[in-house]
Design an enzyme around this catalytic site. Structure first.
Site, PDB file in Angstrom:
ATOM      1  N   THR A 273       0.822  -1.207   0.000  1.00  0.00           N
ATOM      2  CA  THR A 273       0.000   0.000   0.000  1.00  0.00           C
ATOM      3  C   THR A 273       0.855   1.255   0.000  1.00  0.00           C
ATOM      4  O   THR A 273       0.445   2.296  -0.534  1.00  0.00           O
ATOM      5  CB  THR A 273      -0.941  -0.004   1.215  1.00  0.00           C
ATOM      6  OG1 THR A 273      -1.698  -1.214   1.195  1.00  0.00           O
ATOM      7  CG2 THR A 273      -1.888   1.178   1.192  1.00  0.00           C
TER       8      THR A 273
ATOM      9  N   TYR B 141       6.300 -11.457   5.391  1.00  0.00           N
ATOM     10  CA  TYR B 141       5.170 -11.043   4.554  1.00  0.00           C
ATOM     11  C   TYR B 141       4.944 -12.137   3.521  1.00  0.00           C
ATOM     12  O   TYR B 141       5.688 -12.263   2.554  1.00  0.00           O
ATOM     13  CB  TYR B 141       5.506  -9.702   3.895  1.00  0.00           C
ATOM     14  CG  TYR B 141       4.386  -9.000   3.166  1.00  0.00           C
ATOM     15  CD1 TYR B 141       3.091  -9.496   3.109  1.00  0.00           C
ATOM     16  CD2 TYR B 141       4.656  -7.790   2.516  1.00  0.00           C
ATOM     17  CE1 TYR B 141       2.094  -8.822   2.433  1.00  0.00           C
ATOM     18  CE2 TYR B 141       3.664  -7.104   1.840  1.00  0.00           C
ATOM     19  CZ  TYR B 141       2.386  -7.621   1.803  1.00  0.00           C
ATOM     20  OH  TYR B 141       1.395  -6.943   1.128  1.00  0.00           O
TER      21      TYR B 141
ATOM     22  N   LYS C  68       2.668 -11.268   8.315  1.00  0.00           N
ATOM     23  CA  LYS C  68       1.545 -10.638   7.627  1.00  0.00           C
ATOM     24  C   LYS C  68       1.048 -11.660   6.618  1.00  0.00           C
ATOM     25  O   LYS C  68       1.740 -12.005   5.665  1.00  0.00           O
ATOM     26  CB  LYS C  68       1.943  -9.340   6.924  1.00  0.00           C
ATOM     27  CG  LYS C  68       0.741  -8.694   6.219  1.00  0.00           C
ATOM     28  CD  LYS C  68       1.076  -7.403   5.503  1.00  0.00           C
ATOM     29  CE  LYS C  68      -0.173  -6.875   4.806  1.00  0.00           C
ATOM     30  NZ  LYS C  68       0.113  -5.644   4.003  1.00  0.00           N
TER      31      LYS C  68
ATOM     32  N   VAL D 262      -3.108  -6.149   9.513  1.00  0.00           N
ATOM     33  CA  VAL D 262      -2.349  -5.071   8.877  1.00  0.00           C
ATOM     34  C   VAL D 262      -3.183  -4.679   7.663  1.00  0.00           C
ATOM     35  O   VAL D 262      -3.211  -5.390   6.667  1.00  0.00           O
ATOM     36  CB  VAL D 262      -0.944  -5.520   8.451  1.00  0.00           C
ATOM     37  CG1 VAL D 262      -0.228  -4.390   7.711  1.00  0.00           C
ATOM     38  CG2 VAL D 262      -0.123  -5.965   9.654  1.00  0.00           C
TER      39      VAL D 262
END
Length: 295
Positions: free
Chosen positions: A50, A138, A166, A206
């Protein structure tokens, strides 16, 4: 053993605001970070998907960490995305983020080269060995092309600085297996799984959508923690239309979040949302606020 929520529960995957000429707007980033914390975010994740990490420079990423750290103070966890396709570069960025004040680093699976699991494990261990702050892995195979397999995750859990994940793998069964067998804190990176993952022992989320509605997203977790699962489910249902438009309607979450927040342009190859998409997002946002007023 790690703490159940090493970076808090409600984390925002923060956008990187840009000026009209396309440079990072550090003042706007600082204001947005402070707003997110005031509205219920426990922590902030910078320079992830993002945050447009593929198109921001190393120096820009480091400057963003410094600006946000100064804005929110020392009590709010700031996690910096430092992952890349190159282990050496990832180590350099991880050390730079730590020096700039990050409380943790987010390390994405190396992409494009699609390393086998043994190489993937070595990559994450090399990065975690190079820093003194906690590491959040991640796992997002839809973007990287490579999954962190369950057995690999189980082995990585023994590293003292690898404390969290994540989770964007869309594999609730696999994630639940790791949660059950390790102390890794699993954070949902897919809003539609925030509540399901939390219910099976996840640490929180998240969230990209948290850029826009941080309070309601946090309240889903708060209601669940109070034992009011009916309210948690109701709030989760109300959030789905906006979530779907922001995350699953053909535009990246970066684009939709910036359209709603009027946070400046996105960097190419991304393009801004068109008028029709922006109007639809704003309608969904207004309808959500109206519905929340009745809950």
């Amino acid at each position: 053993m790690t703490t159940p929520h090493p970076f808090g529960r409600a984390l925002c995957a923060m956008i990187t605001p840009f000026t009209a000429t396309g440079e990072p707007d550090l003042d706007a980033a600082a204001r947005h970070a402070a707003h997110l914390v005031a509205e219920g975010c426990d922590g902030l994740v910078l320079s992830g998907t993002t945050g447009e990490s593929p198109t921001t420079t190393d120096a820009e990423k480091t400057a963003l960490v410094r600006a946000v750290r100064a804005a929110v103070g020392e009590g709010v966890p700031v996690v910096a995305g430092t992952g890349s396709a190159d282990t050496r570069h990832t180590v350099e960025q991880a050390r730079a983020a730590e020096a700039a004040g990050a409380d943790g680093i987010l390390v994405v699976t190396p992409y494009y080269s699609r390393p086998p699991q043994a190489a993937l494990e070595a990559h994450f261990r090399r990065v975690a060995d190079a820093v003194g702050v906690p590491v959040m892995l991640y796992d997002i195979p839809g973007r990287t092309g490579t999954r962190i397999e369950v057995e690999t995750m189980l082995r990585l859990a023994d590293h003292p600085r690898i404390v969290a994940v994540k989770d964007c793998a869309y594999d609730l069964l696999g994630s639940t297996k790791v949660i059950a067998r390790t102390s890794l804190a699993y954070y949902s990176g897919c809003e539609e799984l925030n509540l399901p993952l939390y219910a099976v022992g996840g640490a929180g989320f998240v969230s990209t959508v948290a850029n826009v509605v941080p309070g309601p997203l946090r309240e889903v977790l708060d209601a669940f923690d109070r034992g009011d699962t009916a309210r948690a489910a109701r709030l989760n249902h109300l959030l789905l239309p906006l979530t779907e438009l922001m995350m699953a309607a053909g535009l990246p979450g970066t684009v939709t979040a910036k359209a709603l927040l009027d946070a400046g342009p996105v960097r190419e190859p991304l393009q801004p949302a068109g008028r029709e998409a922006t109007d639809g997002l704003r309608r969904a946002y207004d309808e959500l606020l109206a519905a929340l007023g009745d809950v």
